[in-house]
Design a protein around this motif. Structure first.
Motif, PDB file in Angstrom:
ATOM      1  N   THR A 266      49.330  41.102   4.294  1.00 24.11           N
ATOM      2  CA  THR A 266      50.158  41.838   5.183  1.00 24.11           C
ATOM      3  C   THR A 266      49.195  41.766   6.612  1.00 24.11           C
ATOM      4  OG1 THR A 266      50.645  43.434   3.400  1.00 24.11           O
ATOM      5  CG2 THR A 266      51.766  43.731   5.444  1.00 24.11           C
ATOM      6  N   PRO A 267      49.773  41.234   7.552  1.00 27.38           N
ATOM      7  CA  PRO A 267      48.891  41.241   8.693  1.00 27.38           C
ATOM      8  C   PRO A 267      48.561  42.856   9.035  1.00 27.38           C
ATOM      9  CG  PRO A 267      51.084  40.350   9.294  1.00 27.38           C
ATOM     10  CD  PRO A 267      50.749  40.718   7.707  1.00 27.38           C
TER      11      PRO A 267
ATOM     12  N   THR B 196      46.518  30.842  19.611  1.00 25.12           N
ATOM     13  CA  THR B 196      47.647  31.317  18.643  1.00 25.12           C
ATOM     14  C   THR B 196      48.949  31.152  19.374  1.00 25.12           C
ATOM     15  OG1 THR B 196      47.106  33.486  19.227  1.00 25.12           O
ATOM     16  CG2 THR B 196      46.150  32.521  16.892  1.00 25.12           C
ATOM     17  N   GLY B 197      49.077  30.716  20.391  1.00 23.24           N
ATOM     18  CA  GLY B 197      50.320  30.704  21.163  1.00 23.24           C
ATOM     19  C   GLY B 197      50.950  32.245  21.439  1.00 23.24           C
ATOM     20  N   LEU B 198      50.125  33.098  21.633  1.00 27.62           N
ATOM     21  CA  LEU B 198      50.835  34.326  21.945  1.00 27.62           C
ATOM     22  C   LEU B 198      50.945  34.790  23.374  1.00 27.62           C
ATOM     23  CD1 LEU B 198      48.882  36.322  19.276  1.00 27.62           C
ATOM     24  CD2 LEU B 198      51.361  35.959  19.358  1.00 27.62           C
ATOM     25  N   SER B 199      50.809  33.653  24.277  1.00 24.81           N
ATOM     26  CA  SER B 199      50.854  34.138  25.590  1.00 24.81           C
ATOM     27  C   SER B 199      52.077  34.811  26.058  1.00 24.81           C
ATOM     28  CB  SER B 199      50.267  33.130  26.627  1.00 24.81           C
ATOM     29  OG  SER B 199      50.543  31.993  25.944  1.00 24.81           O
ATOM     30  N   ARG B 200      53.160  34.339  25.534  1.00 22.79           N
ATOM     31  CA  ARG B 200      54.419  35.024  26.133  1.00 22.79           C
ATOM     32  C   ARG B 200      54.768  36.294  25.697  1.00 22.79           C
ATOM     33  NH1 ARG B 200      59.388  33.015  24.297  1.00 22.79           N
ATOM     34  NH2 ARG B 200      57.889  31.653  22.771  1.00 22.79           N
ATOM     35  N   LYS B 201      53.890  36.562  24.409  1.00 21.91           N
ATOM     36  CA  LYS B 201      54.225  38.125  23.852  1.00 21.91           C
ATOM     37  C   LYS B 201      52.903  38.996  24.173  1.00 21.91           C
ATOM     38  CE  LYS B 201      57.785  36.752  21.336  1.00 21.91           C
ATOM     39  NZ  LYS B 201      59.081  37.472  21.596  1.00 21.91           N
ATOM     40  N   ARG B 202      52.161  38.568  24.915  1.00 27.19           N
ATOM     41  CA  ARG B 202      50.948  39.400  25.236  1.00 27.19           C
ATOM     42  C   ARG B 202      51.251  40.848  25.496  1.00 27.19           C
ATOM     43  NH1 ARG B 202      45.882  36.604  28.138  1.00 27.19           N
ATOM     44  NH2 ARG B 202      44.782  38.623  28.449  1.00 27.19           N
TER      45      ARG B 202
ATOM     46  N   ARG C 197      55.475  45.006  22.185  1.00 24.34           N
ATOM     47  CA  ARG C 197      54.687  45.911  21.240  1.00 24.34           C
ATOM     48  C   ARG C 197      54.737  45.143  19.838  1.00 24.34           C
ATOM     49  NH1 ARG C 197      55.842  51.473  20.247  1.00 24.34           N
ATOM     50  NH2 ARG C 197      57.498  50.677  19.000  1.00 24.34           N
ATOM     51  N   VAL C 198      53.586  45.309  19.145  1.00 24.38           N
ATOM     52  CA  VAL C 198      53.547  44.691  17.929  1.00 24.38           C
ATOM     53  C   VAL C 198      54.780  44.719  16.814  1.00 24.38           C
ATOM     54  CG1 VAL C 198      52.098  44.303  15.824  1.00 24.38           C
ATOM     55  CG2 VAL C 198      51.039  44.545  17.948  1.00 24.38           C
ATOM     56  N   ALA C 199      55.199  46.066  16.946  1.00 21.80           N
ATOM     57  CA  ALA C 199      56.139  46.421  15.983  1.00 21.80           C
ATOM     58  C   ALA C 199      57.620  45.631  16.483  1.00 21.80           C
ATOM     59  CB  ALA C 199      56.559  47.899  16.086  1.00 21.80           C
ATOM     60  N   GLU C 200      57.732  45.089  17.663  1.00 17.66           N
ATOM     61  CA  GLU C 200      58.703  44.263  18.015  1.00 17.66           C
ATOM     62  C   GLU C 200      58.796  42.965  17.654  1.00 17.66           C
ATOM     63  OE1 GLU C 200      59.116  45.600  21.986  1.00 17.66           O
ATOM     64  OE2 GLU C 200      59.618  47.879  21.344  1.00 17.66           O
ATOM     65  N   LEU C 201      57.702  42.357  17.143  1.00 15.84           N
ATOM     66  CA  LEU C 201      57.453  40.896  17.224  1.00 15.84           C
ATOM     67  C   LEU C 201      58.041  40.596  15.971  1.00 15.84           C
ATOM     68  CD1 LEU C 201      53.803  40.391  17.823  1.00 15.84           C
ATOM     69  CD2 LEU C 201      55.638  40.242  19.590  1.00 15.84           C
ATOM     70  N   SER C 202      58.647  39.115  15.837  1.00 13.03           N
ATOM     71  CA  SER C 202      59.089  38.601  14.724  1.00 13.03           C
ATOM     72  C   SER C 202      57.939  38.486  13.696  1.00 13.03           C
ATOM     73  CB  SER C 202      59.492  37.073  15.016  1.00 13.03           C
ATOM     74  OG  SER C 202      58.753  36.433  15.480  1.00 13.03           O
ATOM     75  N   LYS C 203      58.266  38.229  12.403  1.00 12.71           N
ATOM     76  CA  LYS C 203      57.099  37.898  11.297  1.00 12.71           C
ATOM     77  C   LYS C 203      56.214  36.775  11.977  1.00 12.71           C
ATOM     78  CE  LYS C 203      56.661  38.907   6.674  1.00 12.71           C
ATOM     79  NZ  LYS C 203      56.690  38.458   5.206  1.00 12.71           N
ATOM     80  N   GLY C 204      56.869  35.666  12.329  1.00 14.70           N
ATOM     81  CA  GLY C 204      55.830  34.668  12.537  1.00 14.70           C
ATOM     82  C   GLY C 204      54.796  35.108  13.681  1.00 14.70           C
ATOM     83  N   PHE C 205      55.148  35.923  14.594  1.00 17.00           N
ATOM     84  CA  PHE C 205      54.446  36.389  15.865  1.00 17.00           C
ATOM     85  C   PHE C 205      53.373  37.280  15.279  1.00 17.00           C
ATOM     86  CE2 PHE C 205      57.374  34.411  19.066  1.00 17.00           C
ATOM     87  CZ  PHE C 205      56.411  33.673  19.420  1.00 17.00           C
ATOM     88  N   LYS C 206      54.043  38.250  14.113  1.00 16.13           N
ATOM     89  CA  LYS C 206      52.858  39.237  13.637  1.00 16.13           C
ATOM     90  C   LYS C 206      52.018  38.509  12.934  1.00 16.13           C
ATOM     91  CE  LYS C 206      56.191  43.285  13.270  1.00 16.13           C
ATOM     92  NZ  LYS C 206      56.885  43.864  12.473  1.00 16.13           N
TER      93      LYS C 206
ATOM     94  N   PRO D 268      60.208  27.892   7.755  1.00 15.88           N
ATOM     95  CA  PRO D 268      59.609  26.537   7.726  1.00 15.88           C
ATOM     96  C   PRO D 268      58.931  26.233   9.008  1.00 15.88           C
ATOM     97  CG  PRO D 268      61.728  26.406   6.797  1.00 15.88           C
ATOM     98  CD  PRO D 268      61.616  27.908   7.298  1.00 15.88           C
ATOM     99  N   MET D 269      59.625  26.547  10.067  1.00 17.19           N
ATOM    100  CA  MET D 269      58.921  26.216  11.618  1.00 17.19           C
ATOM    101  C   MET D 269      57.459  26.894  11.591  1.00 17.19           C
ATOM    102  SD  MET D 269      60.124  24.059  13.172  1.00 17.19           S
ATOM    103  CE  MET D 269      59.611  24.226  14.855  1.00 17.19           C
ATOM    104  N   GLN D 270      57.780  28.419  11.488  1.00 15.73           N
ATOM    105  CA  GLN D 270      56.587  29.021  11.441  1.00 15.73           C
ATOM    106  C   GLN D 270      55.485  28.585  10.397  1.00 15.73           C
ATOM    107  OE1 GLN D 270      58.611  32.766  10.457  1.00 15.73           O
ATOM    108  NE2 GLN D 270      58.899  33.430  12.472  1.00 15.73           N
ATOM    109  N   ILE D 271      55.727  28.162   9.431  1.00 13.52           N
ATOM    110  CA  ILE D 271      54.830  27.816   8.379  1.00 13.52           C
ATOM    111  C   ILE D 271      54.049  26.503   8.856  1.00 13.52           C
ATOM    112  CG2 ILE D 271      54.421  26.544   6.114  1.00 13.52           C
ATOM    113  CD1 ILE D 271      56.475  28.289   4.916  1.00 13.52           C
ATOM    114  N   ILE D 272      54.702  25.690   9.552  1.00 12.54           N
ATOM    115  CA  ILE D 272      54.185  24.488  10.150  1.00 12.54           C
ATOM    116  C   ILE D 272      53.292  24.803  11.157  1.00 12.54           C
ATOM    117  CG2 ILE D 272      54.659  22.321  11.626  1.00 12.54           C
ATOM    118  CD1 ILE D 272      57.122  22.158   9.954  1.00 12.54           C
ATOM    119  N   GLU D 273      53.676  25.748  12.174  1.00 15.21           N
ATOM    120  CA  GLU D 273      52.877  26.266  13.242  1.00 15.21           C
ATOM    121  C   GLU D 273      51.337  26.815  12.658  1.00 15.21           C
ATOM    122  OE1 GLU D 273      54.786  28.156  16.137  1.00 15.21           O
ATOM    123  OE2 GLU D 273      55.931  26.354  16.667  1.00 15.21           O
ATOM    124  N   ILE D 274      51.650  27.722  11.735  1.00  9.08           N
ATOM    125  CA  ILE D 274      50.446  28.205  11.033  1.00  9.08           C
ATOM    126  C   ILE D 274      49.227  27.047  10.663  1.00  9.08           C
ATOM    127  CG2 ILE D 274      49.575  29.717   9.244  1.00  9.08           C
ATOM    128  CD1 ILE D 274      50.923  31.388  11.204  1.00  9.08           C
ATOM    129  N   ARG D 275      50.153  26.109   9.853  1.00 10.49           N
ATOM    130  CA  ARG D 275      49.349  25.102   9.103  1.00 10.49           C
ATOM    131  C   ARG D 275      48.500  24.244  10.438  1.00 10.49           C
ATOM    132  NH1 ARG D 275      53.147  22.137   4.732  1.00 10.49           N
ATOM    133  NH2 ARG D 275      53.280  24.215   3.463  1.00 10.49           N
TER     134      ARG D 275
END
Lengths: 405, 312
Positions: A39-40, A77-83, A86-95, A122-129
């Motif tokens: 769990t992150p 990690t491509g987080l610039s838009r979410k900088r 709040r972490v609690a509001e992020l989607s699972k992929g962004f978390k 699947p999209m998120q998985i590809i990005e993590i990979r």
């Protein structure tokens, strides 16, 4: 994995990261590791930036250096838009990405990821990979997964651990070779319900499974050895057997072997009868152009199975003691960075060590699992190193117009 | 350590949680010190017609026993619930520094909490000249007592991932520590009218303390039950040995010498007597040593209990 991160302590054996013992110098190890638990590890009430700043400060970064690293990992990690979200509001992929960013903030030598893609779409998985693929150039990455395709797609080296014991270890190629050695043939015979015993009697047949046949038929799955040629031979024997008994073959179909089948076969053949059916897996690999991809594997059918892949910067080696045949298998080390490639004779103890590992594994399966990994990984990584060096030498001699290798 | 401290402070002050606790504490303290009369000064503030900090400091230990565990409950429980515990334990920071960082954050919050009640002595300057010496002495006593409760709360928070459980355990423990100081009152007053009530009092509080220790020792229900039973037996024995003796064969009873001994021993364990000592201005006293050792002991216990999780 948790032993390597110093989160828990091994019941026996030793493990080393970048040359530092996880018991004797845990803080040296922690400094060199970036760790993403299953769990992150996030504080929901902070913004992404504030959280990563905390992670950086906790790692001893500060001032300009911290700012640089912060920008770098957010970019990576491509987080610039979410900088500033709040972490609690992020989607699972962004978390998950924030979790990886946290593990990267101090630019560690070793990255340990526990099932980094579980629960993602699947999209998120590809990005993590993709992210892992980018990072592999500069870091040693160990990750665990249940997903076999992921293991083969991402890893350059793969180890399957089951019930605290290593059951397979090698590159994807190695395992593919094994899989072509073992094949399966399905057959359907009218009136052939009693064929099981004679089928077993054919040379080259390792096992026969009785499948659910239609009324009046016998249906079997025959496990064969000896690769494609051996399987063809066995098919001939089977048809001969049916002919001599006056039975008609309705189907005789060699099955295409998938890696999943290989892993299952490996599990079946290596697992001690008493061992639980858990199969965590890990793997190591060498970086660089010549390195074969590391490997990883998991068993989709086995709910407890985990797989892990590792890439190693620098070069894994065994400890001095390890090559002594009398040494217990748990006395292995995880020496990722600083080792002399010529210091030890090349030799794989992988196979022979397995029984010893099996003995030591209970009841702290994780601890033993890491020990097991270590031993085997090291041997295989060394083989790889040799191969790589040979390739380099060849290249050089060609360039210089010299003779052959 | 400073990173941990900052992180925990933002945990308090970036959310409504911190504001809520401070607000509740201030309202509770103000209301109680205006309306209660634990010092026997003759009625509440309105009846007395005089404003004094004595009630405030008199009730602080009881209020702190409820509020401070609410401050400390999230310090570790929140991390234990999330994976951040794993992150903290794999940081290149020694465990004791992390514990200390969290503890210091709690202390800062405690100071802010007490600071918010300064409105009361400041209000007094409107009506007269408060004597600032005893007021500051009292606040110092409050801070020291709160610091001890905070250390206890920190330790209990590290034992469970359930914040509510951490809170209730802390509250029971702290209330018990305060309540022991009132043993004489209970044994004296209650024994005169209702001897059984005194029995209930002297028996239950140590049992609760033992049960908490058992829970701390390792979630083993059998161990918990056994120590509760042991506590019951021991305390019944102590009570029978030290029970107030009957006077004239009637229900009126008086303390026996053994009873006096028990009371004296219990008041040594109680935070109340030490608190009053410091509040009176005796700074260099047993009291400081007492609270200081409580803090050290429970912060160390916290470090130890977290560190030992690596081996389980």
């Amino acid at each position: 994995m948790k032993v390597l991160t110093t989160y828990i302590s091994a019941s026996e054996g030793t493990a080393r990261v970048a040359g530092f013992d996880v018991h004797a110098q845990p803080n040296e190890v922690r400094r060199r590791i970036g760790y993403l638990p299953e769990t992150p590890p996030l504080y929901g009430d902070m913004t992404v930036e504030a959280f990563l700043t905390f992670a950086g400060r906790a790692r001893g970064l500060g001032g300009l250096k911290l700012k640089q690293r912060l920008d770098a990992v957010i970019d990576e990690t491509g987080l610039s838009r979410k900088r500033l979200s709040r972490v609690a509001e992020l989607s699972k992929g962004f978390k998950q990405r924030t979790g990886i960013a946290q593990a990267l903030i101090h630019d560690p030598e070793v990255l340990i990821l526990d099932e980094p893609t579980s629960g993602l779409d699947p999209m998120q998985i590809i990005e993590i990979r993709k992210l892992i693929d980018r990072l592999r150039e500069s870091k040693c990455i160990i990750f665990s997964t249940h997903i076999l395709q992921e293991a083969t797609a991402v890893a350059s080296r793969l180890v399957i651990v089951s019930g605290g014991k290593k059951v397979a270890d090698g590159t994807v190629d190695d395992l593919a070779q094994k899989s072509s050695d073992r094949q399966k043939v399905r057959l359907l015979v009218r009136g052939g319900e009693a064929l099981e015993a004679p089928l077993r009697g054919i040379t080259g047949v390792t096992a026969v499974d009785r499948l659910n046949p239609p009324q009046g038929f016998g249906r079997f799955e025959v496990h064969t050895r000896g690769g494609a040629a051996g399987t063809r031979l066995i098919c001939e024997r089977i048809s001969e057997l049916c002919r001599t008994r006056g039975l008609n073959l309705a189907e005789l179909a060699p099955q295409t072997q998938t890696l999943e089948d290989t892993f299952l076969a490996l599990l079946r053949s290596k697992q001690a009868p008493a061992a639980p059916a858990a199969a965590p897996t890990q793997a190591t690999a060498q970086p660089g152009a010549q390195a074969t991809a590391p490997v990883v594997a998991g068993l989709p059918d086995d709910p407890d199975a985990t797989a892990a892949a590792t890439r190693v910067t620098g070069r894994p080696t065994e400890s001095e003691n390890y090559n002594k045949p009398t040494q217990p298998a748990s006395e292995t080390s995880w020496d990722l960075i600083d080792a002399d490639p010529k210091a030890q004779p090349l030799g794989s103890k992988t196979e022979t060590d397995l029984p010893a590992l099996a003995e030591t594994h209970d009841p702290f399966a994780t601890a033993a699992a890491s020990g097991a990994l270590t031993a085997a990984d090291i041997a295989a990584a060394r083989r790889e190193t040799e191969r790589k060096e040979r390739a380099l030498r060849e290249q050089q001699s060609k360039k210089s117009g010299g003779g052959d290798s | 350590m400073r990173a941990i401290l900052r992180r925990e402070l933002s945990g308090y002050f970036d959310s409504l949680m911190g504001a809520g606790i401070i607000g509740a504490f201030v309202v509770l303290m103000m209301l109680l010190s205006l309306l209660l009369d634990p010092m026997g000064q003759g009625g509440d503030w309105f009846k007395r017609g005089e404003l004094s900090m004595r009630t405030f400091f008199g009730i602080f230990p009881w209020v702190a026993a409820v509020v401070v565990p609410a401050v400390s409950m999230r310090l570790w429980s929140e991390d234990r619930r999330q994976a951040t515990f794993e992150l903290l334990m794999t940081l290149p920071i020694p465990t004791w520094k992390i514990c200390l960082g969290k503890y210091l954050a709690g202390l800062v919050f405690l100071a802010a909490m007490l600071g918010a009640t300064l409105a009361m002595p400041l209000m007094m300057t409107q009506f007269g000249q408060p004597d600032w010496g005893p007021v500051l002495g009292g606040y110092f006593a409050c801070f020291v007592l709160g610091a001890a409760f905070l250390a206890i709360g920190l330790f209990l928070s590290g034992l469970t991932e359930n914040q509510a459980l951490a809170f209730f355990l802390g509250m029971m423990f702290c209330l018990g520590l305060v309540g022991l100081g009132e043993t004489r009152t209970f044994l004296g007053d209650l024994a005169r009218s209702q001897p059984n009530a005194a029995l209930v009092h002297i028996v239950t509080i140590p049992i609760v303390a033992l049960a908490i220790l058992a829970a701390a020792a390792g979630r083993d229900k059998a161990v918990g039950a056994a120590s509760a039973a042991l506590g019951l037996v021991v305390n019944t024995g102590v009570y029978l040995w030290a029970a107030p003796a009957p006077l004239d064969g009637k229900t009126v009873r008086e303390m026996t010498p053994q009873g006096e001994a028990v009371v004296a021993a219990l008041s040594q364990i109680s935070v109340l007597d030490h608190f009053k000592e410091i509040e009176r201005g005796v700074i260099y006293s047993n009291g400081l040593v007492f609270f200081g050792s409580l803090v050290v002991m429970f912060v160390l216990l916290n470090v130890w209990s977290l560190e030992s999780r690596r081996y389980s």
